[in-house]
Design a protein around this motif. Structure first.
Motif, short mmCIF file in Angstrom:
data_model
loop_
_atom_site.label_atom_id
_atom_site.label_comp_id
_atom_site.label_asym_id
_atom_site.label_seq_id
_atom_site.Cartn_x
_atom_site.Cartn_y
_atom_site.Cartn_z
N ARG A 73 -45.12 -31.00 -32.15
CA ARG A 73 -45.10 -29.54 -32.22
C ARG A 73 -45.63 -29.05 -33.56
O ARG A 73 -46.08 -27.93 -33.68
CB ARG A 73 -43.68 -29.03 -32.01
N GLU A 74 -45.53 -29.89 -34.57
CA GLU A 74 -45.99 -29.47 -35.89
C GLU A 74 -47.49 -29.61 -36.05
O GLU A 74 -48.05 -29.19 -37.04
CB GLU A 74 -45.29 -30.29 -36.97
N ASP A 290 -31.22 -12.70 -27.81
CA ASP A 290 -31.57 -12.98 -29.18
C ASP A 290 -32.20 -11.75 -29.79
O ASP A 290 -32.79 -10.93 -29.11
CB ASP A 290 -32.59 -14.12 -29.24
N SER A 291 -32.07 -11.65 -31.09
CA SER A 291 -32.68 -10.53 -31.77
C SER A 291 -33.24 -11.01 -33.09
O SER A 291 -32.72 -11.94 -33.69
CB SER A 291 -31.64 -9.43 -32.01
N ILE A 292 -34.35 -10.37 -33.52
CA ILE A 292 -34.88 -10.80 -34.81
C ILE A 292 -34.03 -10.25 -35.94
O ILE A 292 -34.07 -10.73 -37.04
CB ILE A 292 -36.35 -10.40 -35.01
N ILE A 293 -33.27 -9.22 -35.63
CA ILE A 293 -32.38 -8.69 -36.65
C ILE A 293 -31.06 -9.44 -36.53
O ILE A 293 -30.39 -9.34 -35.51
CB ILE A 293 -32.13 -7.19 -36.43
N ALA A 294 -30.71 -10.16 -37.55
CA ALA A 294 -29.45 -10.87 -37.51
C ALA A 294 -28.31 -9.87 -37.52
O ALA A 294 -28.37 -8.88 -38.23
CB ALA A 294 -29.36 -11.79 -38.72
N ILE A 309 -34.27 2.26 -37.52
CA ILE A 309 -35.10 3.03 -38.42
C ILE A 309 -36.48 3.17 -37.80
O ILE A 309 -37.13 2.19 -37.49
CB ILE A 309 -35.22 2.35 -39.78
N GLN A 310 -36.88 4.37 -37.58
CA GLN A 310 -38.22 4.58 -37.03
C GLN A 310 -38.82 5.78 -37.72
O GLN A 310 -38.22 6.84 -37.80
CB GLN A 310 -38.15 4.81 -35.53
N HIS A 311 -40.02 5.59 -38.23
CA HIS A 311 -40.62 6.66 -39.00
C HIS A 311 -41.50 7.50 -38.11
O HIS A 311 -42.16 7.01 -37.23
CB HIS A 311 -41.41 6.09 -40.16
N GLU A 312 -41.51 8.77 -38.40
CA GLU A 312 -42.28 9.68 -37.58
C GLU A 312 -43.76 9.61 -37.95
O GLU A 312 -44.12 9.36 -39.09
CB GLU A 312 -41.77 11.10 -37.80
N GLY A 409 -55.02 0.95 -35.53
CA GLY A 409 -54.42 -0.15 -36.29
C GLY A 409 -53.01 -0.45 -35.83
O GLY A 409 -52.56 -1.59 -35.87
N LEU A 410 -52.32 0.58 -35.36
CA LEU A 410 -50.95 0.37 -34.88
C LEU A 410 -50.93 -0.04 -33.42
O LEU A 410 -49.87 -0.12 -32.81
CB LEU A 410 -50.14 1.67 -35.03
N LYS A 411 -52.10 -0.22 -32.83
CA LYS A 411 -52.21 -0.60 -31.43
C LYS A 411 -51.64 0.47 -30.50
O LYS A 411 -51.19 0.19 -29.41
CB LYS A 411 -51.52 -1.94 -31.14
N LEU A 412 -51.62 1.71 -30.96
CA LEU A 412 -51.21 2.80 -30.08
C LEU A 412 -52.43 3.33 -29.33
O LEU A 412 -52.31 3.88 -28.25
CB LEU A 412 -50.56 3.92 -30.88
#
Lengths: 459, 669
Positions: A73-74, A290-294, A309-312, A409-412
């Motif tokens: 795998r490495e 699972d979450s990436i935020i512990a 947290i989400q920025h406008e 750039g944000l893929k929106l």
């Protein structure tokens, strides 16, 4: 049975270290015996977290067979794997004998065979383990069959392939010995997990309770297995069957579970009452995700779930995104109807109920448009829609183009398909809104701008 | 044209024969002096700016450093510790944080700090290669070798994307941590990012890796894009590093209050701040805008020589005085003097340069001092407002808004904003007034008012102290709660009478003192808030030209091209295609004298989305008429014009209909 496969104490040590794996260890001992003849290829397979790699490793270490283990795998490319194989074999040989410098590029499987022949010439038995070889990135299609036949060219070499779910005849060779590592059953899982019971009390309880370590030890060895069984029955048997995720779930739930005991509401042996009291824990399935935020495990009572947290986006970027959504989900032929200022009356009429909008549902069943994939549009169309829906005049400056670039750039916003779509200067190139721009998201954007988007969407 | 999208312009090497004017002449003569003046004036501001911007990031950096240190201590974590930086859509602010962090961290010996972005590589191999190279070449610059294989000291050859290299490097140098900052996670291919995180995860037991992932949208959208294996091996923690509105205000504040030579005007500030909120979120553009304003003021306006603090009369060329006499505010000043019957003064000013110099210096310095005094007052206003905000229904204004109001002269003591604030003070309870005092006492009030303020504060505080001793509450008579309306019917007429609640003597004293205090504030505001436009030579001190800013920061490339093609006369200014109306406002019309591309573009504007090329050609030939060119020449012109339109991206070949081209760009978007 004539000669024992392995010395008894070795066998004992291994079975002690790896409980519930006696069958597999015995089979391993018979096939990879240091004293007998070994097959040239051996496949070890079984689902995730059944001890395949670790048991092979500790077995080889214990039996002092010369070996090299390659973690596939490495390895990033097929060549990487071959180079590392040569390096690993050389290193393992160099450990006991004189360390000769060995340079040789190994760019293909044929080169590997030559290198191994040269390295292992006149040597005694050697075991070469490819760990998780089915996960190898960019593997050449002939890799697995070729590895399986290494032993035909190199005497005394045994190749061990560790895989998860081997497809039938994946080595293009018949008569390959397989060892199956079955997944742990309920009693097996529980037995293994019970070997290390978790602490009930993190801090020592107050001295006046006369609660010493010995009682604590007794209590936790009593409570932990029962708790684990309950977790298995509620969550584990359906969704967390493999040992690692089962253990994780148990560890995650343990502290909240024993919290009432620590607080002093329940005694340590009140298991059934505790289960009833804490039954919510066993019903909540969010622990399985699972979450990436512990999760924030503070010493305080419960982990407070902070709002994400989400920025406008900047003001004009929001409008641009709404315009892009409308361009993506409205067919162009309705543009004149919906966006021309002169047809405002028609649009308003929509709610009033015309002949067609009456009670009967249409004969044709159509999927609501906002559930379909976004369609393409040109940049000019989205700019025109932007001008039409903005409540004020817009001075188109370079800032708008910057916004488009930022959104891309944000893929929106995504440049999509067509010939020459990679060229940013291509005239009339097609765009799409990104996958994360869904109806709900755009609706919330429109709400924040006080824009009634429903008026502009073709039903 | 078909195969070349851009050209390399190679100028010929010899200079033109005509002598160039190297020496500046006329008003331009003072340019060198002005440039120096600009450098000193902006230099101080820039330093303050940078300091403030550094402070903005300080909090985020402190948190991130703690996170990194904690990750070092955790010797055997279950996954890769990851700091997820929520940066807001404009990622550039986060690069500021990461820049600063990497500068600090690289100074440390125990930690390697690597930055990668989506442009670093398009596949896993390239990414790993870049990471290893960046990490290992930090101290000893390994040559950039294209060789795929790097030899190690132990004699084993490793591929240059083998993380074993990094592991060896780490153990050799006894590094504690390898921090990898991923710039723009959104721009990464999802699979690639997952692969990268997974393969770093396999090595995590040998290399202590920490990830710093910048997220512009939200952490959950990042999670959705990652594979399950990647998610399980990251142990993330969320950090918010985007500067908030309040912080932006703080930066604006320093700029406003700390300049003492020139000030940006209301219109310009309005434009800059509006663009900030409409299009941009990062704060980096703000210093640039103001810097440009300074530059264009000093470089383009010759009169800024008068702003140099220690300029001598002899240093200024005489034509600068002529220019100064043309300034609007000076003319108004003269008119004012004439109206007052001071004709001789005006004559002196017009005839003698030295008199004008003295006046200009005097007036400029006066305006500068007044403005310098006004800024703390604006700040005080803002602070008091903020203090009262929690207790009353005052609308809050940002400091930048207040500044804009003040610079446009609309913030006088009669403004409703100040009125309602003073009213709120008069009604306020003792505890609130305490806070207001606290705000006022921190040096905002200048000296003539300072002593009066101290007296009032002492008196009020004494009253409050007395009341507190006797456990009584103080009330202001102006507060609505303390007065009731009473209706009485006298002779069939309703009489309204205001009835004050019975107030103690102490309350009355308190009310009186509060009124004194608000009168004091009002007086102070009246004295300090000025309309800069009313002062002579305000054009020099307050810079308020919008067009240079607009043209530079928000150009309109598309409109420029469209205008050049639709109305070529605007750019060419030739006699032959001048519009019909003699005064120049007639409709631009098609004429054969215009460039062929422009003619074709105007025909193009009239057509629909699919254009029949044959029709187009006929129309084109009809416009060109017979200017003495052969038909072949006309056709050649047509073909070139069409090719140019195609190159500019206006038309495109189409397969929908034979002999047609598709219209791609519409005008006015």
């Amino acid at each position: 049975m004539g000669i024992p496969l392995l010395p008894d104490e070795l066998m004992l040590m291994l079975t002690e270290q790896w409980p519930c794996r006696e069958t597999q260890i015995t089979r391993l001992a018979s096939l990879l015996s240091p004293t007998r003849n070994n097959p040239s290829i051996l496949t070890i397979y079984g689902p995730r977290a059944t001890g395949k790699s670790d048991i092979v490793r500790s077995y080889l270490k214990a039996t002092t067979l010369r070996h090299a283990i390659v973690r596939c795998r490495e390895c990033v490319t097929g060549r990487h794997l071959l180079e590392r194989t040569v390096a690993a074999v050389h290193q393992s040989l160099a450990e006991e004998e004189d360390a000769q410098e060995y340079n040789g590029r190994c760019e293909s499987i044929s080169a590997l065979v030559v290198h191994l022949q040269r390295l292992l010439e006149g040597k005694k038995k050697f075991v070469l383990v490819f760990d998780r070889v089915d996960k190898q990135r960019d593997a050449p299609p002939t890799l697995l069959p070729a590895l399986a036949r290494l032993g035909e060219f190199i005497p005394n070499l045994t190749t061990v392939l560790i895989v998860q779910h081997p497809p039938p005849r994946f080595l293009h060779q018949a008569g390959v010995p397989h060892i199956h590592f079955t997944s742990y059953t309920r009693p097996q899982s529980l037995a293994i997990l019970s070997r290390n019971p978790a602490d009930i009390f993190v801090d020592a309880p107050p001295a006046e309770l006369e609660y010493d370590d010995e009682t604590h030890q007794e209590d936790k060895t009593w409570l932990w297995p029962r708790f684990c069984a309950a977790v298995w029955d509620s969550l584990g048997q359906n969704v967390a069957r493999d040992f690692v995720s089962f253990r994780d779930v148990c560890n995650k739930l343990w502290r909240p579970f024993v919290a009432p005991i620590v607080k002093g509401d329940f005694g340590t042996r009140d298991f059934s009452r505790l289960v009833v009291n804490q039954r919510k824990l066993f019903q909540d399935e969010s622990v399985l995700l699972d979450s990436i935020i512990a999760p924030v495990t503070t010493s305080a009572d419960t982990p407070t779930s902070k709002p994400a947290i989400q920025h406008e986006l900047p003001y004009h970027a929001k409008w641009l995104l709404i315009a892009a959504y409308l361009a993506s989900f409205n067919p162009p032929r309705f543009d004149a109807l919906y966006f021309m200022k002169s047809t405002e009356r028609k649009r308003r009429k929509k709610g009033g109920g015309t002949a067609r909008s009456g009670g009967r549902p249409s004969q044709k069943r159509t999927v609501p448009r906002h559930l379909l994939a976004p369609s393409q549009f040109t940049l000019d169309r989205v700019l025109a829609i932007l001008h039409a829906i903005l409540p004020h005049d817009l001075r188109t400056t370079i800032d708008i183009y910057t916004q488009i670039a930022t959104l891309a750039g944000l893929k929106l916003l995504i440049r999509s398909g067509g010939i020459g779509s990679a060229d940013p200067l291509e005239p009339g190139s097609k765009w799409k809104v990104g996958t994360s721009v869904r109806w709900e998201y755009v609706q919330s954007l429109a709400r924040s701008l006080k824009f009634d988007i429903a008026d502009y969407v073709v039903e | 044209m078909e195969y070349e999208k851009c050209y390399v312009y190679e100028p010929e090497d010899h200079r033109p024969a005509k002598r160039r004017k190297v020496e500046p002449q006329g008003l331009h003569g003072s340019w060198n002096v002005r440039r120096e003046a600009y450098e000193t004036a902006w230099g101080t501001q820039e330093a303050q700016f940078n300091e403030k911007l550094g402070d903005l990031n300080a909090n985020a950096i402190y948190k991130l450093t703690t996170f990194l240190d904690e990750a070092t201590r955790d010797s055997n974590p279950s996954g890769i510790p990851a700091a997820i930086l929520s940066t807001g859509p404009e990622g550039s602010s986060s690069t500021g944080v990461i820049d600063q962090l990497s500068r600090e961290q690289n100074a440390q010996k125990r930690r390697v700090f690597i930055r990668i972005s989506a442009s670093t590589g398009t596949n896993l191999k390239a990414l790993l290669k870049a990471i290893i190279q960046k990490a290992t070449s930090r101290q000893d610059g390994i040559d950039d070798e294209d060789e795929e294989v790097t030899t190690q000291k132990r004699g084993v050859k490793l591929l240059n994307y083998d993380l074993q290299l990094l592991a060896d490097y780490v153990s050799e140098r006894q590094l504690e941590q390898v921090a990898i900052a991923v710039g723009d996670t959104e721009a990464f291919d999802s699979d690639l990012l997952s692969d990268l995180i997974e393969s770093l995860g396999y090595w995590h037991d040998r290399i202590h890796i920490v990830l710093l992932l910048s997220v512009a949208t939200s952490a959950s959208s990042l999670q959705q894009r990652l594979s399950r294996a990647a998610v399980t091996c990251t142990k993330g923690q969320l950090f918010d590093v985007a500067p908030s509105d309040a912080q932006i205000e703080g930066v604006v504040e320093t700029v406003i209050t700390d300049s003492s030579i020139t000030w940006p005007g209301a219109d310009l500030m309005n434009l800059v701040l509006e663009r900030q909120s409409d299009y941009i979120q990062s704060i980096d553009g703000l210093p640039l805008s103001l810097k440009y304003a300074h530059m264009s003021h000093y470089y383009a306006n010759a009169l800024t020589v008068f702003l140099i603090p220690d300029i001598k009369f002899a240093d200024i060329p005489s034509d600068h005085f002529d220019a100064l006499r043309n300034v609007d505010s000076f003319r108004q000043h003269c008119r004012h003097l004439l109206d007052n019957g001071q004709g001789s003064q005006v004559r002196d000013l017009l005839e003698s340069n030295s008199v004008l110099f003295t006046l200009a210096r005097h007036k400029i310095r006066e305006l500068q001092t007044r403005l310098d005094g006004m800024m703390p007052v604006i700040n005080l206003l803002y602070q008091i407002q903020g203090t009262l905000q929690g207790y009353s229904t005052l609308p809050t204004r940002y400091l930048s808004k207040l500044y804009k109001l003040a610079m446009s002269g609309r913030l006088t003591s009669d403004a409703s904003l100040i009125r309602s604030m003073l009213l709120a003070i008069r009604k306020s309870q003792p505890e609130i007034i305490g806070f207001v005092f606290l705000v006022c006492s921190t040096g905002f009030i200048r000296d003539p008012y300072m002593s009066r303020f101290v007296t009032v504060r002492r008196d009020i505080n004494r009253l409050i102290g007395q009341a507190a001793e006797e456990n009584q509450e103080l009330h202001s008579a102006d507060h609505v709660q303390n007065s009731t309306l009473r209706t009485t019917i006298v002779a069939q007429k309703v009489e309204l009478s205001k009835q004050k609640a019975t107030l103690s003597k102490r309350d009355e004293a308190y009310t009186k003192l509060l009124r004194q205090f608000s009168d004091l504030l009002e007086e102070y505001f009246t004295a300090s808030l000025i309309d800069p436009k009313a002062f002579p030579f305000h054009e020099l001190v307050v810079y308020d030209l919008r067009s240079p800013y607009r043209e530079t920061f928000t150009p309109r490339p598309r409109q420029a091209i469209e205008r050049a093609l639709a109305a070529p006369h605007d750019y060419l200014d030739c006699d032959c295609c001048a519009p019909d109306g003699a005064d120049g406002n007639g409709e631009a019309t098609l004429s054969a004298s215009q460039p062929a591309t422009a003619v074709l573009y105007q025909l193009y504007l009239e057509s629909g989305s699919l254009i029949n090329v044959s029709d187009l050609r006929q129309a084109f030939l009809a416009v060109l008429g017979d200017e003495g060119r052969s038909e072949d020449e006309n056709i050649a012109l047509f073909q070139r014009a069409l090719a140019e339109l195609k190159c500019l991206g206006f038309v495109k070949g189409t397969r929908k209909r034979v002999g047609h081209v598709a219209k791609v760009a519409w005008r006015g978007l």
